[in-house]
Design a protein around this motif. Structure first.
Motif, mmCIF file in Angstrom:
data_model
loop_
_atom_site.group_PDB
_atom_site.id
_atom_site.type_symbol
_atom_site.label_atom_id
_atom_site.label_comp_id
_atom_site.label_asym_id
_atom_site.label_seq_id
_atom_site.Cartn_x
_atom_site.Cartn_y
_atom_site.Cartn_z
ATOM 1 N N GLY A 8 -4.668 1.648 12.582
ATOM 2 C CA GLY A 8 -3.668 2.284 11.728
ATOM 3 C C GLY A 8 -3.786 1.721 10.326
ATOM 4 N N MET A 9 -4.389 2.466 9.429
ATOM 5 C CA MET A 9 -4.600 2.005 8.056
ATOM 6 C C MET A 9 -3.255 1.896 7.344
ATOM 7 S SD MET A 9 -7.995 1.776 7.753
ATOM 8 C CE MET A 9 -8.577 2.083 6.087
ATOM 9 N N GLY A 10 -2.922 0.683 6.892
ATOM 10 C CA GLY A 10 -1.689 0.464 6.149
ATOM 11 C C GLY A 10 -0.434 0.332 6.986
ATOM 12 N N THR A 11 -0.571 0.358 8.315
ATOM 13 C CA THR A 11 0.619 0.327 9.184
ATOM 14 C C THR A 11 1.036 -1.075 9.590
ATOM 15 O OG1 THR A 11 -0.693 0.596 11.203
ATOM 16 C CG2 THR A 11 0.096 2.607 10.140
ATOM 17 N N GLY A 12 0.190 -2.049 9.349
ATOM 18 C CA GLY A 12 0.529 -3.424 9.711
ATOM 19 C C GLY A 12 1.118 -4.149 8.521
ATOM 20 N N VAL A 13 0.288 -4.989 7.901
ATOM 21 C CA VAL A 13 0.696 -5.751 6.726
ATOM 22 C C VAL A 13 1.191 -4.815 5.617
ATOM 23 C CG1 VAL A 13 -0.135 -7.310 4.910
ATOM 24 C CG2 VAL A 13 -0.879 -7.644 7.266
ATOM 25 N N VAL A 18 3.389 8.722 8.882
ATOM 26 C CA VAL A 18 2.946 9.026 7.516
ATOM 27 C C VAL A 18 1.483 8.597 7.346
ATOM 28 C CG1 VAL A 18 3.258 8.422 5.072
ATOM 29 C CG2 VAL A 18 5.254 8.913 6.513
ATOM 30 N N ALA A 19 1.157 7.385 7.766
ATOM 31 C CA ALA A 19 -0.214 6.883 7.646
ATOM 32 C C ALA A 19 -1.174 7.699 8.510
ATOM 33 C CB ALA A 19 -0.269 5.408 8.038
ATOM 34 N N ALA A 20 -0.790 8.012 9.730
ATOM 35 C CA ALA A 20 -1.654 8.771 10.638
ATOM 36 C C ALA A 20 -1.983 10.142 10.061
ATOM 37 C CB ALA A 20 -0.997 8.906 12.000
ATOM 38 N N THR A 64 0.850 -1.175 0.000
ATOM 39 C CA THR A 64 0.000 0.000 0.000
ATOM 40 C C THR A 64 0.888 1.227 0.000
ATOM 41 O OG1 THR A 64 -1.996 0.992 0.939
ATOM 42 C CG2 THR A 64 -0.322 0.228 2.514
ATOM 43 N N ASP A 65 0.266 2.394 -0.069
ATOM 44 C CA ASP A 65 1.035 3.636 -0.039
ATOM 45 C C ASP A 65 0.164 4.707 0.618
ATOM 46 O OD1 ASP A 65 -0.575 5.059 -2.078
ATOM 47 O OD2 ASP A 65 0.402 3.742 -3.523
ATOM 48 N N PRO A 66 0.733 5.870 0.927
ATOM 49 C CA PRO A 66 -0.035 6.911 1.617
ATOM 50 C C PRO A 66 -1.292 7.358 0.871
ATOM 51 C CG PRO A 66 2.301 7.380 1.796
ATOM 52 C CD PRO A 66 2.165 6.226 0.834
ATOM 53 N N ASP A 67 -1.245 7.400 -0.454
ATOM 54 C CA ASP A 67 -2.429 7.810 -1.213
ATOM 55 C C ASP A 67 -3.550 6.785 -1.101
ATOM 56 O OD1 ASP A 67 -1.252 10.199 -1.996
ATOM 57 O OD2 ASP A 67 -0.449 9.352 -3.849
ATOM 58 N N LYS A 68 -3.206 5.511 -1.101
ATOM 59 C CA LYS A 68 -4.230 4.472 -0.937
ATOM 60 C C LYS A 68 -4.840 4.538 0.464
ATOM 61 C CE LYS A 68 -2.387 1.252 -4.356
ATOM 62 N NZ LYS A 68 -1.670 -0.009 -4.573
ATOM 63 N N VAL A 69 -4.015 4.830 1.465
ATOM 64 C CA VAL A 69 -4.529 4.978 2.832
ATOM 65 C C VAL A 69 -5.502 6.158 2.888
ATOM 66 C CG1 VAL A 69 -3.865 5.666 5.182
ATOM 67 C CG2 VAL A 69 -2.645 3.809 4.007
ATOM 68 N N ARG A 115 -2.077 11.035 6.909
ATOM 69 C CA ARG A 115 -2.986 10.863 5.766
ATOM 70 C C ARG A 115 -4.403 10.506 6.244
ATOM 71 N NH1 ARG A 115 -2.234 13.433 1.633
ATOM 72 N NH2 ARG A 115 -3.001 11.875 0.197
ATOM 73 N N MET A 116 -4.487 9.692 7.283
ATOM 74 C CA MET A 116 -5.792 9.312 7.814
ATOM 75 C C MET A 116 -6.536 10.517 8.392
ATOM 76 S SD MET A 116 -4.942 5.751 9.770
ATOM 77 C CE MET A 116 -6.585 5.695 10.517
ATOM 78 N N VAL A 117 -5.847 11.295 9.218
ATOM 79 C CA VAL A 117 -6.491 12.450 9.850
ATOM 80 C C VAL A 117 -6.924 13.453 8.781
ATOM 81 C CG1 VAL A 117 -6.111 14.424 11.399
ATOM 82 C CG2 VAL A 117 -5.346 12.136 12.077
ATOM 83 N N LYS A 118 -6.068 13.687 7.800
ATOM 84 C CA LYS A 118 -6.417 14.592 6.700
ATOM 85 C C LYS A 118 -7.651 14.070 5.955
ATOM 86 C CE LYS A 118 -4.544 16.786 2.494
ATOM 87 N NZ LYS A 118 -5.606 17.760 2.497
ATOM 88 N N ALA A 119 -7.684 12.788 5.679
ATOM 89 C CA ALA A 119 -8.814 12.197 4.948
ATOM 90 C C ALA A 119 -10.119 12.339 5.724
ATOM 91 C CB ALA A 119 -8.532 10.729 4.643
#
Length: 180
Positions: free
Chosen positions: A121-126, A133-135, A93-98, A137-141
């Motif tokens: 955490g979206m995208g932070t595990g597998v 970076v993921a956090a 995955t990548d930040p845009d997909k998250v 993008r998530m908060v912004k989304a």
């Protein structure tokens, strides 16, 4: 647990097990096939029951940027929102997909008229993304999607499984609280 009020929304950062959170819905960062093998999806399937995966897979494939809802089985939540962050199981995955997966989950919650939603955490595990970076993008989304909406959502829980992710969530929310 720490609560942050931003633009009429309460964002709650907490450490714990997302399968134990009492919210209208919990989000699973899924793959497009909705196979619930590992990570959060596997934990949700183990605790909530195999019927969650069976119902999810009946709605597959779901592209990244879309989300679907299933029942929550034996979980405390009412629903599970499956938001793919990758195309195939154990994929990348990548930040845009998250970002677009998080938006899709929020849109799904809004469409159902839900008041509370819990995200891991979206995208932070597998998916292997850096937690901060993921956090961010998530908060912004979340905030971008709710901006200008009727916003029936009252609370968004960001549920961290470890101290590093909890710190990343706090940092991301604090940054947005200072610069809404």
């Amino acid at each position: 647990m720490r609560e942050f009020p931003i633009a009429g929304l309460k964002i709650i950062v907490m450490r714990g097990d997302i399968t134990e959170v009492e919210a209208d819905a919990i989000v699973v960062p899924a793959n497009s096939r909705l196979i619930m093998g590992g990570g959060v999806a596997g934990a949700v399937k183990r605790k909530g029951g195999a019927e969650i995966e069976k119902e999810a897979m009946s709605k597959a494939p779901v592209p990244v940027g879309k989300a679907v809802t299933t029942g929550a089985g034996a979980l405390k939540a009412r629903f599970v929102i499956h938001a793919p962050t990758m195309e195939r199981p154990a994929g990348e995955t990548d930040p845009d997909k998250v970002y677009i997966a998080t938006q899709a989950a929020v849109r799904e919650a809004l469409g159902l008229g839900l008041k509370t939603i819990a995200f891991p955490g979206m995208g932070t595990g597998v998916g292997g993304l850096n937690p901060l970076v993921a956090a961010r993008r998530m908060v912004k989304a979340v905030l971008d999607t709710l901006h200008g909406s009727e916003q029936p959502l009252e609370r968004v829980y960001l549920v961290a499984f470890d101290k590093e992710l909890e710190g990343a969530f706090k940092t991301a929310v604090e940054e947005r609280a200072e610069n809404p």
